[in-house]
Design a protein around this motif. Structure first.
Motif, short mmCIF file in Angstrom:
data_model
loop_
_atom_site.label_atom_id
_atom_site.label_comp_id
_atom_site.label_asym_id
_atom_site.label_seq_id
_atom_site.Cartn_x
_atom_site.Cartn_y
_atom_site.Cartn_z
N ASN A 114 -1.43 -21.65 -0.89
CA ASN A 114 -2.49 -22.28 -0.72
C ASN A 114 -3.66 -21.73 -0.38
OD1 ASN A 114 -0.66 -24.22 -0.60
ND2 ASN A 114 -1.86 -25.18 1.34
N ARG A 115 -4.77 -22.21 -1.16
CA ARG A 115 -6.34 -21.92 -1.59
C ARG A 115 -6.66 -21.16 -0.29
NH1 ARG A 115 -8.98 -26.16 -4.59
NH2 ARG A 115 -7.98 -27.79 -3.97
N GLU A 116 -6.67 -21.97 0.97
CA GLU A 116 -7.19 -20.83 1.77
C GLU A 116 -6.55 -20.21 2.69
OE1 GLU A 116 -4.54 -24.39 3.41
OE2 GLU A 116 -5.71 -24.34 1.79
N THR A 117 -5.05 -20.25 2.56
CA THR A 117 -4.45 -18.76 3.46
C THR A 117 -4.91 -17.39 2.63
OG1 THR A 117 -1.87 -20.04 2.90
CG2 THR A 117 -2.20 -18.15 3.47
N GLU A 118 -5.62 -17.01 1.72
CA GLU A 118 -6.16 -15.95 1.73
C GLU A 118 -7.70 -15.71 3.16
OE1 GLU A 118 -7.29 -13.89 -1.63
OE2 GLU A 118 -8.93 -13.71 -1.34
N PHE A 119 -7.91 -16.59 3.69
CA PHE A 119 -9.42 -17.07 3.66
C PHE A 119 -8.31 -17.06 5.23
CE2 PHE A 119 -11.53 -19.23 7.32
CZ PHE A 119 -12.91 -19.07 7.08
N MET A 120 -7.54 -17.21 5.96
CA MET A 120 -7.01 -17.30 7.62
C MET A 120 -6.04 -16.37 7.37
SD MET A 120 -4.86 -21.19 7.18
CE MET A 120 -4.55 -20.95 8.27
N LEU A 121 -5.74 -15.11 5.94
CA LEU A 121 -5.31 -14.47 7.16
C LEU A 121 -5.92 -13.21 7.37
CD1 LEU A 121 -2.00 -14.12 4.17
CD2 LEU A 121 -2.14 -14.25 7.04
N GLY B 200 -16.02 -18.81 0.27
CA GLY B 200 -16.02 -19.29 -1.66
C GLY B 200 -15.09 -20.47 -1.78
N LEU B 201 -14.83 -21.77 -0.53
CA LEU B 201 -13.61 -22.29 -0.42
C LEU B 201 -14.51 -23.64 -0.69
CD1 LEU B 201 -11.37 -21.48 2.06
CD2 LEU B 201 -10.69 -20.79 -0.18
N SER B 202 -13.42 -24.73 -1.06
CA SER B 202 -14.36 -26.42 -1.03
C SER B 202 -14.20 -26.86 0.34
CB SER B 202 -13.70 -26.73 -1.96
OG SER B 202 -12.21 -27.60 -0.95
N LEU C 24 -12.35 -27.12 5.78
CA LEU C 24 -12.17 -27.93 7.09
C LEU C 24 -10.57 -27.86 7.34
CD1 LEU C 24 -12.29 -30.51 8.93
CD2 LEU C 24 -11.38 -32.12 7.43
N ARG C 25 -9.44 -27.83 5.72
CA ARG C 25 -8.06 -27.69 6.13
C ARG C 25 -7.62 -25.91 7.05
NH1 ARG C 25 -5.38 -28.66 0.50
NH2 ARG C 25 -5.57 -26.70 0.22
N ALA C 26 -8.68 -25.10 6.50
CA ALA C 26 -8.43 -23.87 7.30
C ALA C 26 -8.62 -23.55 9.00
CB ALA C 26 -9.21 -22.98 6.23
N GLY C 27 -9.87 -24.72 8.83
CA GLY C 27 -9.74 -24.12 10.44
C GLY C 27 -9.49 -24.70 10.93
N LEU C 28 -8.89 -26.19 10.70
CA LEU C 28 -7.93 -27.08 11.55
C LEU C 28 -6.31 -25.92 12.17
CD1 LEU C 28 -8.49 -30.45 10.00
CD2 LEU C 28 -9.37 -29.63 12.05
N LEU D 253 2.85 -21.21 8.73
CA LEU D 253 2.24 -20.97 7.22
C LEU D 253 3.57 -20.61 5.79
CD1 LEU D 253 -0.96 -18.43 7.09
CD2 LEU D 253 -0.54 -20.54 6.18
N ASP D 254 4.41 -19.97 6.66
CA ASP D 254 5.85 -19.96 6.25
C ASP D 254 6.20 -20.82 6.08
OD1 ASP D 254 7.90 -18.60 4.55
OD2 ASP D 254 8.48 -17.70 6.33
N ASP D 255 6.80 -21.66 7.37
CA ASP D 255 7.92 -23.16 7.39
C ASP D 255 6.63 -23.59 6.66
OD1 ASP D 255 9.06 -21.41 9.44
OD2 ASP D 255 8.41 -22.09 11.14
N LYS D 256 5.63 -24.28 6.74
CA LYS D 256 5.06 -25.26 5.73
C LYS D 256 4.90 -25.11 3.94
CE LYS D 256 5.20 -27.45 9.76
NZ LYS D 256 5.93 -29.42 9.98
N SER D 257 5.82 -24.01 4.12
CA SER D 257 5.53 -23.62 2.66
C SER D 257 4.06 -23.79 2.38
CB SER D 257 6.14 -24.68 1.92
OG SER D 257 7.58 -24.43 1.95
N ARG D 258 2.57 -23.07 2.52
CA ARG D 258 1.63 -23.27 2.99
C ARG D 258 1.34 -21.88 2.33
NH1 ARG D 258 -1.33 -26.43 7.24
NH2 ARG D 258 -3.59 -25.25 6.49
#
Length: 392
Positions: free
Chosen positions: A140-147, A316-318, A323-327, A132-137
């Motif tokens: 992103n909107r999905e980052t909070e959900f992922m963390l 609450g994500l689109s 999908l981006r979060a799951g992958l 997430l840090d390396d790819k500057s993400r």
């Protein structure tokens, strides 16, 4: 003999190897984390018990999650917790529960199937956060959900490990043991909240009075490592402790002051974690039960994608962002290694091979997640700007 390397010489060679692989990763545009893990696998026989490497790796992973915790104040973390538990339970069912059923279907006993489910359960917090840090993400909107998913898993995984250790030593894991673990987790979180609201409430002013940067490093790294160590002492994850230490300091006004001091130390130490992670993976000889291994790998990737697609929508994500979060949640890592170490025989070798392949495939999927999501749902077209001269 290479196995008789002095500890200091081995650590120095590892740092030189990290420099070369980091430089190589930039040249060939390949994730450096994968190269570090492979490097660790290659040198495992020589440096598996290198104390300096182990210590540096612990510092690196602690500082990574300490800096992540800075982004989450108590108020923000509370609002996230209310939204994440349905997705977290879905993750437990799909990644751990269904993986157990697959293992049982291939003829494994219940205990071994539980180990396999545990290995397939937790996303690698370290690999995911680093990418997430390396790819500057990070923004992103999905980052909070992922963390939030990662933290949920970091709460569940120690419980799984405690159950497995209790069963593997021939003991019984009573309901009181589960209550004891949960009490420790709640107690650690409560301590972090209390300290954040009291002792660290005016920490920013204190930090401003420290002019020597070296003293700031000692103070901030000391806080992160001490809280991570406290979590370990309680039988929990140092990752959880470090995150909570960051959360304590998130209450101050400008977290940039803390980040500026800690980032260089984290960047130096973190690659050593992935090298040491590689040295801890046991591959054995050959590929036992290849059909089962392939089935487990395919399902475990599908499970995380489903957690993102379904859980992300609950959060609450689109559809596209879910999908981006799951992958991006597919890489397995440190908890899988710890659980695999409890196994014996074929299950231990299977666990080692699974972790390496799942880490590699997960990182590739993370890298390709934005492209795949754009291909499935289309890329958002930029709005056309009105270039007419006003009044024309």
């Amino acid at each position: 003999m290479l196995s008789d390397f002095p500890t200091l010489l081995g650590a120095g060679l590892v740092l030189l190897g990290i420099f070369y692989l980091g430089f190589l990763s930039l040249k060939i545009n390949f994730p450096g984390v994968i190269l570090y893990i492979i490097f660790g696998v290659v040198i495992a026989d020589w440096l598996h018990h290198n104390e300096i490497l182990h210590f540096a790796s612990e510092i690196g992973i602690v500082l990574l999650f300490f800096l992540l915790g800075l982004e989450f104040s108590v108020k923000r973390l509370g609002s996230i917790a209310k939204k994440i538990w349905p997705s977290g339970l879905l993750d437990v069912f799909l990644s751990l529960g269904v993986s157990m059923l697959i293992a049982l279907g291939f003829g494994m006993d219940l205990f071994t199937a539980f180990i396999i489910g545990g290995i397939a359960y937790a996303t690698s917090s370290s690999i995911t956060a680093k990418l997430l840090d390396d790819k500057s993400r990070m923004a992103n909107r999905e980052t909070e959900f992922m963390l939030a998913i990662l933290i949920f898993e970091d709460l569940v995984a120690p419980i799984v490990i405690a159950v497995l250790i209790g069963l593997s030593t021939g003991g019984d894991f009573a309901p009181t043991d589960l209550f004891y673990i949960m009490a420790k987790v709640i107690g650690l979180i409560a301590l972090a909240i209390i300290l954040g609201k009291t002792l660290f409430k005016h920490f920013e002013r204190f930090l401003d009075r420290i002019e020597d940067e070296d003293f700031k490093i000692a103070l901030l790294v000391g806080i992160a490592v001490a809280f991570g160590g406290l979590a370990l002492w309680l039988g929990l994850s140092e990752v959880l402790g470090a995150f909570l230490a960051g959360m304590m300091l998130a209450e101050i006004g400008k977290i940039e002051k803390v980040e500026h001091t800690v980032l260089p130390i984290r960047d130096l130490m973190l690659p050593t974690f992935f090298v040491y992670f590689g040295t801890s993976v046991e591959l054995g000889e050959g590929f036992p039960m290849p059909v089962f291994l392939a089935t487990l790998l395919i399902w475990s990737m599908i499970a995380k994608v489903l957690v993102g697609i379904i859980g992300g929508r609950w959060y609450g994500l689109s559809k596209k962002v879910s999908l981006r979060a799951g992958l991006s949640l597919c890489a397995r890592g440190e908890f899988s290694v710890v659980i695999a170490s409890i196994a014996t025989g074929t299950a231990k070798v299977l666990g080692g091979i699974y972790v390496i392949v799942a880490a590699f495939v997960g990182m590739v999927l993370f890298d390709q997640a934005p492209k795949i999501a754009n291909k499935v749902y289309g890329k958002k077209k930029p709005k056309k700007k009105d270039l007419r001269v006003p009044g024309s």
